[in-house]
Design a protein around this motif. Structure first.
Motif, PDB file in Angstrom:
ATOM      1  N   THR A  96      17.975  19.840  -7.176  1.00 14.41           N
ATOM      2  CA  THR A  96      16.857  20.090  -6.969  1.00 14.41           C
ATOM      3  C   THR A  96      16.265  18.873  -6.148  1.00 14.41           C
ATOM      4  OG1 THR A  96      14.763  20.691  -7.744  1.00 14.41           O
ATOM      5  CG2 THR A  96      16.214  18.968  -9.192  1.00 14.41           C
ATOM      6  N   THR A  97      14.951  18.887  -5.737  1.00 10.78           N
ATOM      7  CA  THR A  97      14.278  17.809  -4.801  1.00 10.78           C
ATOM      8  C   THR A  97      12.944  17.658  -5.370  1.00 10.78           C
ATOM      9  OG1 THR A  97      15.620  18.237  -3.090  1.00 10.78           O
ATOM     10  CG2 THR A  97      13.707  17.157  -2.831  1.00 10.78           C
ATOM     11  N   SER A 103       8.265   7.309  -1.664  1.00  9.19           N
ATOM     12  CA  SER A 103       8.676   7.063  -0.387  1.00  9.19           C
ATOM     13  C   SER A 103       9.544   8.061   0.227  1.00  9.19           C
ATOM     14  CB  SER A 103       9.653   5.840  -0.514  1.00  9.19           C
ATOM     15  OG  SER A 103       9.235   4.660  -0.812  1.00  9.19           O
ATOM     16  N   GLY A 104       9.096   9.446  -0.354  1.00  8.81           N
ATOM     17  CA  GLY A 104       9.688  10.725   0.546  1.00  8.81           C
ATOM     18  C   GLY A 104      10.584  11.416  -0.712  1.00  8.81           C
ATOM     19  N   ASN A 105      11.479  12.249  -0.380  1.00 11.14           N
ATOM     20  CA  ASN A 105      12.154  13.117  -1.047  1.00 11.14           C
ATOM     21  C   ASN A 105      13.267  12.417  -2.016  1.00 11.14           C
ATOM     22  OD1 ASN A 105      11.284  15.463  -0.056  1.00 11.14           O
ATOM     23  ND2 ASN A 105      12.826  15.855   1.284  1.00 11.14           N
ATOM     24  N   ILE A 106      13.076  12.873  -3.503  1.00 15.86           N
ATOM     25  CA  ILE A 106      14.302  12.303  -4.222  1.00 15.86           C
ATOM     26  C   ILE A 106      14.889  13.535  -4.736  1.00 15.86           C
ATOM     27  CG2 ILE A 106      14.345  11.289  -6.696  1.00 15.86           C
ATOM     28  CD1 ILE A 106      11.627  10.251  -6.473  1.00 15.86           C
ATOM     29  N   GLU A 128      13.231   5.275  -2.720  1.00 18.15           N
ATOM     30  CA  GLU A 128      12.192   4.406  -3.514  1.00 18.15           C
ATOM     31  C   GLU A 128      12.088   3.006  -3.510  1.00 18.15           C
ATOM     32  OE1 GLU A 128       9.407   6.781  -5.123  1.00 18.15           O
ATOM     33  OE2 GLU A 128      10.579   7.470  -3.579  1.00 18.15           O
ATOM     34  N   THR A 129      11.065   2.303  -3.896  1.00 18.18           N
ATOM     35  CA  THR A 129      11.143   0.807  -3.528  1.00 18.18           C
ATOM     36  C   THR A 129      12.078   0.039  -4.595  1.00 18.18           C
ATOM     37  OG1 THR A 129       8.925   0.909  -3.399  1.00 18.18           O
ATOM     38  CG2 THR A 129       9.464  -1.192  -3.584  1.00 18.18           C
ATOM     39  N   PRO A 130      13.193  -0.636  -4.179  1.00 20.40           N
ATOM     40  CA  PRO A 130      13.808  -1.432  -4.705  1.00 20.40           C
ATOM     41  C   PRO A 130      13.337  -2.071  -5.993  1.00 20.40           C
ATOM     42  CG  PRO A 130      14.707  -1.484  -2.438  1.00 20.40           C
ATOM     43  CD  PRO A 130      13.254  -0.844  -2.581  1.00 20.40           C
ATOM     44  N   GLY A 131      13.846  -2.179  -7.310  1.00 20.67           N
ATOM     45  CA  GLY A 131      13.229  -3.111  -8.224  1.00 20.67           C
ATOM     46  C   GLY A 131      11.800  -2.539  -8.961  1.00 20.67           C
ATOM     47  N   LEU A 132      11.423  -1.377  -8.391  1.00 25.40           N
ATOM     48  CA  LEU A 132      10.476  -0.659  -8.998  1.00 25.40           C
ATOM     49  C   LEU A 132      10.800   0.815  -9.172  1.00 25.40           C
ATOM     50  CD1 LEU A 132       7.491  -1.870  -6.942  1.00 25.40           C
ATOM     51  CD2 LEU A 132       8.026  -2.535  -9.244  1.00 25.40           C
ATOM     52  N   ILE A 177       4.017   6.703  -9.690  1.00 28.61           N
ATOM     53  CA  ILE A 177       4.392   7.924  -8.811  1.00 28.61           C
ATOM     54  C   ILE A 177       5.670   8.379  -8.758  1.00 28.61           C
ATOM     55  CG2 ILE A 177       4.477   8.711  -6.232  1.00 28.61           C
ATOM     56  CD1 ILE A 177       1.948   6.916  -5.611  1.00 28.61           C
ATOM     57  N   THR A 178       6.716   7.296  -8.705  1.00 27.47           N
ATOM     58  CA  THR A 178       8.078   7.875  -8.765  1.00 27.47           C
ATOM     59  C   THR A 178       8.526   8.625 -10.033  1.00 27.47           C
ATOM     60  OG1 THR A 178       8.722   5.925  -7.471  1.00 27.47           O
ATOM     61  CG2 THR A 178      10.454   6.963  -8.704  1.00 27.47           C
ATOM     62  N   PRO A 179       8.201   7.983 -11.259  1.00 23.58           N
ATOM     63  CA  PRO A 179       8.513   9.039 -12.540  1.00 23.58           C
ATOM     64  C   PRO A 179       7.839  10.134 -12.517  1.00 23.58           C
ATOM     65  CG  PRO A 179       7.494   6.737 -13.027  1.00 23.58           C
ATOM     66  CD  PRO A 179       7.553   6.808 -11.595  1.00 23.58           C
ATOM     67  N   ARG A 180       6.630  10.156 -12.386  1.00 23.43           N
ATOM     68  CA  ARG A 180       5.869  11.524 -12.061  1.00 23.43           C
ATOM     69  C   ARG A 180       6.493  12.485 -11.483  1.00 23.43           C
ATOM     70  NH1 ARG A 180       0.066   8.791 -10.813  1.00 23.43           N
ATOM     71  NH2 ARG A 180      -0.826   8.953 -12.758  1.00 23.43           N
ATOM     72  N   ALA A 181       7.330  11.974 -10.265  1.00 24.86           N
ATOM     73  CA  ALA A 181       7.605  13.024  -9.265  1.00 24.86           C
ATOM     74  C   ALA A 181       8.977  13.865 -10.059  1.00 24.86           C
ATOM     75  CB  ALA A 181       8.135  12.332  -7.991  1.00 24.86           C
ATOM     76  N   VAL A 182       9.695  12.497 -10.486  1.00 27.68           N
ATOM     77  CA  VAL A 182      11.031  13.126 -11.099  1.00 27.68           C
ATOM     78  C   VAL A 182      10.860  14.116 -12.217  1.00 27.68           C
ATOM     79  CG1 VAL A 182      13.144  12.202 -12.301  1.00 27.68           C
ATOM     80  CG2 VAL A 182      12.333  10.902 -10.187  1.00 27.68           C
ATOM     81  N   ILE A 183       9.787  13.535 -13.213  1.00 29.51           N
ATOM     82  CA  ILE A 183       9.609  14.453 -14.324  1.00 29.51           C
ATOM     83  C   ILE A 183       9.319  15.916 -13.796  1.00 29.51           C
ATOM     84  CG2 ILE A 183       7.926  14.747 -16.329  1.00 29.51           C
ATOM     85  CD1 ILE A 183       7.616  11.578 -16.107  1.00 29.51           C
ATOM     86  N   GLN A 184       8.547  16.034 -12.832  1.00 29.72           N
ATOM     87  CA  GLN A 184       8.028  17.445 -12.445  1.00 29.72           C
ATOM     88  C   GLN A 184       9.255  18.111 -11.896  1.00 29.72           C
ATOM     89  OE1 GLN A 184       5.224  17.641  -9.095  1.00 29.72           O
ATOM     90  NE2 GLN A 184       4.627  19.538  -9.332  1.00 29.72           N
ATOM     91  N   ALA A 185      10.386  17.544 -11.252  1.00 33.63           N
ATOM     92  CA  ALA A 185      11.315  17.741 -10.707  1.00 33.63           C
ATOM     93  C   ALA A 185      12.212  18.532 -11.654  1.00 33.63           C
ATOM     94  CB  ALA A 185      11.894  17.128  -9.463  1.00 33.63           C
TER      95      ALA A 185
END
Length: 208
Positions: A96-97, A103-106, A128-132, A177-185
């Motif tokens: 899934t994506t 920074s775009g698709n995960i 996604e941003t390295p270190g974050l 933003i990054t964890p929000r996107a992954v949780i939803q996916a």
């Protein structure tokens, strides 16, 4: 003068044909190796999300191509693998994506039981941003393991969010933003299995 121009043009044309032939030959020789590397990488990840299961190429033979932009994040088809034990369906592995990463698709892979309980999940690819934002990777942080054993119900739907939004999952400092996107996916992968029980019986159509 014209003869010289024609001669140069023919030479350039011959050189172009030669280069195309060389590139084609290189591609033919390297394509199988790249395919083998991609297969090995996918099997390694499957071994992580399905510990104790023999993640051999046979696991990839029972495969479906599923198109569901709302739940799988892409307009194109994604692969859904069926994992069986003693001939009986034991679970699904969903590619899934998350289209709304910082920074775009995960791209992710999520293993689930037939009722939609999450067995494991891993990130396949991201920018996604390295270190974050890269804390979604298992080698960077244990955060991705927090989905294991969870399922989606009417009662807990609102808890599928970061704590900042009233949910059960940690956010990252400076990278919400990054964890929000992954949780939803991951949640949507569970919903796919719950809402499409016919996936258990559709004939395989994308075996490797």
């Amino acid at each position: 003068m014209i003869r010289a121009i024609r001669k140069n043009a023919l030479a350039l044309g011959a050189a172009a044909v030669f280069c195309v032939a060389i590139l084609s030959l290189v591609n033919q020789q390297t394509a199988p190796r790249i395919s083998e590397q991609l297969l090995a990488s996918k099997l390694a990840i499957l071994s992580e999300v399905l510990p104790g299961v023999d993640a051999s190429q046979s696991l990839l033979q029972d495969c479906l191509l599923v198109t569901n932009e709302a739940l799988l994040g892409r307009t194109t088809a994604q692969a859904v693998y069926r994992w069986r034990q003693n001939g009986e369906l034991a679970g699904f592995i969903v590619e899934t994506t998350a289209p709304n990463g910082y920074s775009g698709n995960i791209d992710l892979i999520v293993a689930l039981t037939p009722d939609g309980t999450i067995l494991g999940s891993r990130v396949l690819d991201h920018k996604e941003t390295p270190g974050l934002g890269d804390k979604i990777e298992a080698r960077r942080s244990p955060w991705i393991f927090s989905f294991s054993g969870k399922t989606v119900t009417d009662d807990n739907a609102s808890k599928w969010a970061v704590r900042k939004d009233g949910g059960d999952f940690d956010q990252f400092t400076g990278a919400t933003i990054t964890p929000r996107a992954v949780i939803q996916a991951v949640r949507n992968a569970a919903l796919l299995i719950q809402q499409q029980p016919e996936l258990a019986d559709i004939p395989a159509n994308c075996a490797l």
